[in-house]
Design a protein around this motif. Structure first.
Motif, PDB file in Angstrom:
ATOM      1  N   UNK A  91      16.396  73.465  18.603  1.00 48.09           N
ATOM      2  CA  UNK A  91      16.390  72.300  17.712  1.00 48.09           C
ATOM      3  C   UNK A  91      14.983  72.004  17.203  1.00 48.09           C
ATOM      4  N   UNK A  92      13.987  72.218  18.042  1.00 49.60           N
ATOM      5  CA  UNK A  92      12.606  72.010  17.620  1.00 49.60           C
ATOM      6  C   UNK A  92      12.140  73.087  16.638  1.00 49.60           C
ATOM      7  N   UNK A  93      12.663  74.290  16.790  1.00 53.37           N
ATOM      8  CA  UNK A  93      12.164  75.435  16.028  1.00 53.37           C
ATOM      9  C   UNK A  93      12.862  75.637  14.689  1.00 53.37           C
ATOM     10  N   UNK A  94      14.102  75.191  14.565  1.00 52.26           N
ATOM     11  CA  UNK A  94      14.869  75.447  13.340  1.00 52.26           C
ATOM     12  C   UNK A  94      15.404  74.134  12.785  1.00 52.26           C
ATOM     13  N   UNK A  95      15.074  73.859  11.532  1.00 56.27           N
ATOM     14  CA  UNK A  95      15.464  72.591  10.897  1.00 56.27           C
ATOM     15  C   UNK A  95      16.850  72.712  10.269  1.00 56.27           C
ATOM     16  N   UNK A  96      17.844  72.953  11.100  1.00 53.11           N
ATOM     17  CA  UNK A  96      19.218  73.013  10.609  1.00 53.11           C
ATOM     18  C   UNK A  96      19.685  71.628  10.170  1.00 53.11           C
ATOM     19  N   UNK A  97      20.698  71.548   9.311  1.00 55.74           N
ATOM     20  CA  UNK A  97      21.160  70.237   8.849  1.00 55.74           C
ATOM     21  C   UNK A  97      21.812  69.401   9.944  1.00 55.74           C
ATOM     22  N   UNK A  98      22.272  70.034  11.020  1.00 58.64           N
ATOM     23  CA  UNK A  98      22.873  69.309  12.142  1.00 58.64           C
ATOM     24  C   UNK A  98      22.894  70.234  13.346  1.00 58.64           C
ATOM     25  N   UNK A  99      23.150  69.648  14.505  1.00 58.30           N
ATOM     26  CA  UNK A  99      23.309  70.407  15.742  1.00 58.30           C
ATOM     27  C   UNK A  99      24.517  69.862  16.487  1.00 58.30           C
ATOM     28  N   UNK A 100      25.669  70.517  16.289  1.00 56.65           N
ATOM     29  CA  UNK A 100      26.881  70.052  16.938  1.00 56.65           C
ATOM     30  C   UNK A 100      27.248  68.649  16.474  1.00 56.65           C
ATOM     31  N   UNK A 101      27.825  67.898  17.390  1.00 54.31           N
ATOM     32  CA  UNK A 101      28.180  66.511  17.116  1.00 54.31           C
ATOM     33  C   UNK A 101      27.585  65.641  18.218  1.00 54.31           C
ATOM     34  N   UNK A 102      27.715  64.345  18.065  1.00 54.06           N
ATOM     35  CA  UNK A 102      27.185  63.431  19.086  1.00 54.06           C
ATOM     36  C   UNK A 102      27.826  63.700  20.439  1.00 54.06           C
ATOM     37  N   UNK A 103      29.111  64.021  20.429  1.00 48.63           N
ATOM     38  CA  UNK A 103      29.817  64.254  21.690  1.00 48.63           C
ATOM     39  C   UNK A 103      29.755  65.704  22.150  1.00 48.63           C
ATOM     40  N   UNK A 104      29.427  66.609  21.256  1.00 53.31           N
ATOM     41  CA  UNK A 104      29.526  68.036  21.554  1.00 53.31           C
ATOM     42  C   UNK A 104      28.239  68.735  21.109  1.00 53.31           C
ATOM     43  N   UNK A 105      27.282  68.914  22.015  1.00 53.06           N
ATOM     44  CA  UNK A 105      26.032  69.572  21.638  1.00 53.06           C
ATOM     45  C   UNK A 105      26.240  71.056  21.367  1.00 53.06           C
ATOM     46  N   UNK A 106      25.315  71.642  20.627  1.00 53.37           N
ATOM     47  CA  UNK A 106      25.395  73.069  20.350  1.00 53.37           C
ATOM     48  C   UNK A 106      24.765  73.401  19.015  1.00 53.37           C
ATOM     49  N   UNK A 107      24.714  74.700  18.705  1.00 52.58           N
ATOM     50  CA  UNK A 107      24.134  75.168  17.446  1.00 52.58           C
ATOM     51  C   UNK A 107      25.284  75.504  16.494  1.00 52.58           C
ATOM     52  N   UNK A 108      25.988  74.483  16.052  1.00 52.37           N
ATOM     53  CA  UNK A 108      27.016  74.676  15.033  1.00 52.37           C
ATOM     54  C   UNK A 108      26.944  73.530  14.035  1.00 52.37           C
ATOM     55  N   UNK A 109      27.248  73.857  12.784  1.00 55.51           N
ATOM     56  CA  UNK A 109      27.081  72.894  11.701  1.00 55.51           C
ATOM     57  C   UNK A 109      27.710  73.482  10.441  1.00 55.51           C
ATOM     58  N   UNK A 110      27.780  72.683   9.402  1.00 54.86           N
ATOM     59  CA  UNK A 110      28.283  73.139   8.106  1.00 54.86           C
ATOM     60  C   UNK A 110      27.332  72.654   7.022  1.00 54.86           C
TER      61      UNK A 110
END
Length: 208
Positions: free
Chosen positions: A136-155
Motif C-alpha cells: 500500500x505504501x509502494x503502489x498508489x492504487x485507487x483502492x485496496x480491498x474494502x473496509x471490511x475485507x483487506x487485500x490488493x483488489x480494486x476496480x
C-alpha cells in the motif's frame, strides 16, 4: 493530486529540501463511460538479481502506453519483512529505464507470491499483513480491498472499459494441499465482491 482534469497532460517537478530531484510528464485517463482509443501494457516477473539490466523497458516507453498494469512478481523478495520488501522494490526502481516508465505512465499493480511472501505463499502465510502495508505504501492504487475485507483488489475505469484487478494470494488456500470442495484461489468474500462489480458495472467492456 486533486482536481486533475480527464484526458489532460501535466508536467511535474519534485523538490527535496528546495532542490529539484526529479521531473516528468503524465496524462490522465479519459472521462469514464465514454468510448476512447487507448493502449496499455501488462508486465510481471521482474528479477533484478538475475537481470540487473532490463532493456525491454526501452521498448515499452517507446510505444507510449496510456497506462501500465503490473500483475505480480514485481520483485522477487520472497519475504514478508517490510525492510526486505522495500529494499527489493527500491532496487527495481533504481533501474533507470524502469524508473522512467513509472515516472511518465500511470501504473496500477497487484502481486503474486514472490512480492507477497515466499514461493507459493497463501492466505495462512505469517506476516502477510506486513506485505500488504508495504504494498500500500509502494503502489498508489485507487483502492485496496474494502473496509471490511483487506487485500490488493480494486476496480478502475479507462474510458468505457472497467478493469477489475484481483488478489490471488491474501485469501488463497495452499495450492499444494488436497483438492477438497471449497478450495479457493480468491476466497469466497472476494469472489462475491467480483460478482458485485460485474453486476453493478455500466461499462460495456470489462477486463478481469
Amino acid at each position: 493530486l486533486d482536481e486533475l482534469e480527464p484526458l489532460t497532460s501535466y508536467n511535474y517537478r519534485i523538490a527535496v529540501n528546495g532542490t529539484q530531484a526529479a521531473q516528468g510528464r503524465f496524462s490522465t485517463a479519459p472521462p469514464p463511460d465514454r468510448p476512447a482509443a487507448f493502449s496499455y501494457v501488462i508486465t510481471s516477473c521482474m528479477d533484478f538479481t538475475r537481470y540487473p539490466e532490463q532493456p525491454a523497458w526501452n521498448a515499452v516507453v517507446e510505444q507510449k502506453p496510456d497506462f501500465h498494469l503490473l500483475v505480480g512478481d514485481n520483485v522477487y523478495a520472497n519475504s514478508t519483512d517490510r525492510d526486505v520488501l522495500w529494499r527489493y522494490h527500491l532496487e527495481q526502481r533504481s533501474i533507470p529505464n524502469f524508473a522512467g516508465l513509472l515516472a511518465t505512465v500511470p501504473s496500477y499493480a497487484t502481486w503474486d507470491d514472490h512480492d507477497y511472501g515466499p514461493n507459493d505463499s497463501h492466505g495462512l502465510t505469517p506476516g502477510k499483513e506486513n506485505s500488504l502495508e508495504s504494498f500500500k505504501d509502494l503502489w498508489a492504487n485507487p483502492a485496496y480491498g474494502t473496509r471490511e475485507l483487506p487485500g490488493v483488489f480494486y476496480a478502475y475505469q479507462w474510458g468505457n472499459v472497467q478493469f477489475i484487478v484481483l488478489d490471488d494470494r491474501y485469501y488463497r488456500d495452499n495450492e499444494h494441499a488436497e483438492n477438497t470442495p471449497g478450495k479457493t484461489q480468491f476466497g469466497e468474500a472476494q469472489r462475491q465482491w467480483l460478482f458485485e462489480q460485474l453486476k453493478s458495472s455500466r461499462s460495456p467492456f470489462k477486463v478481469v
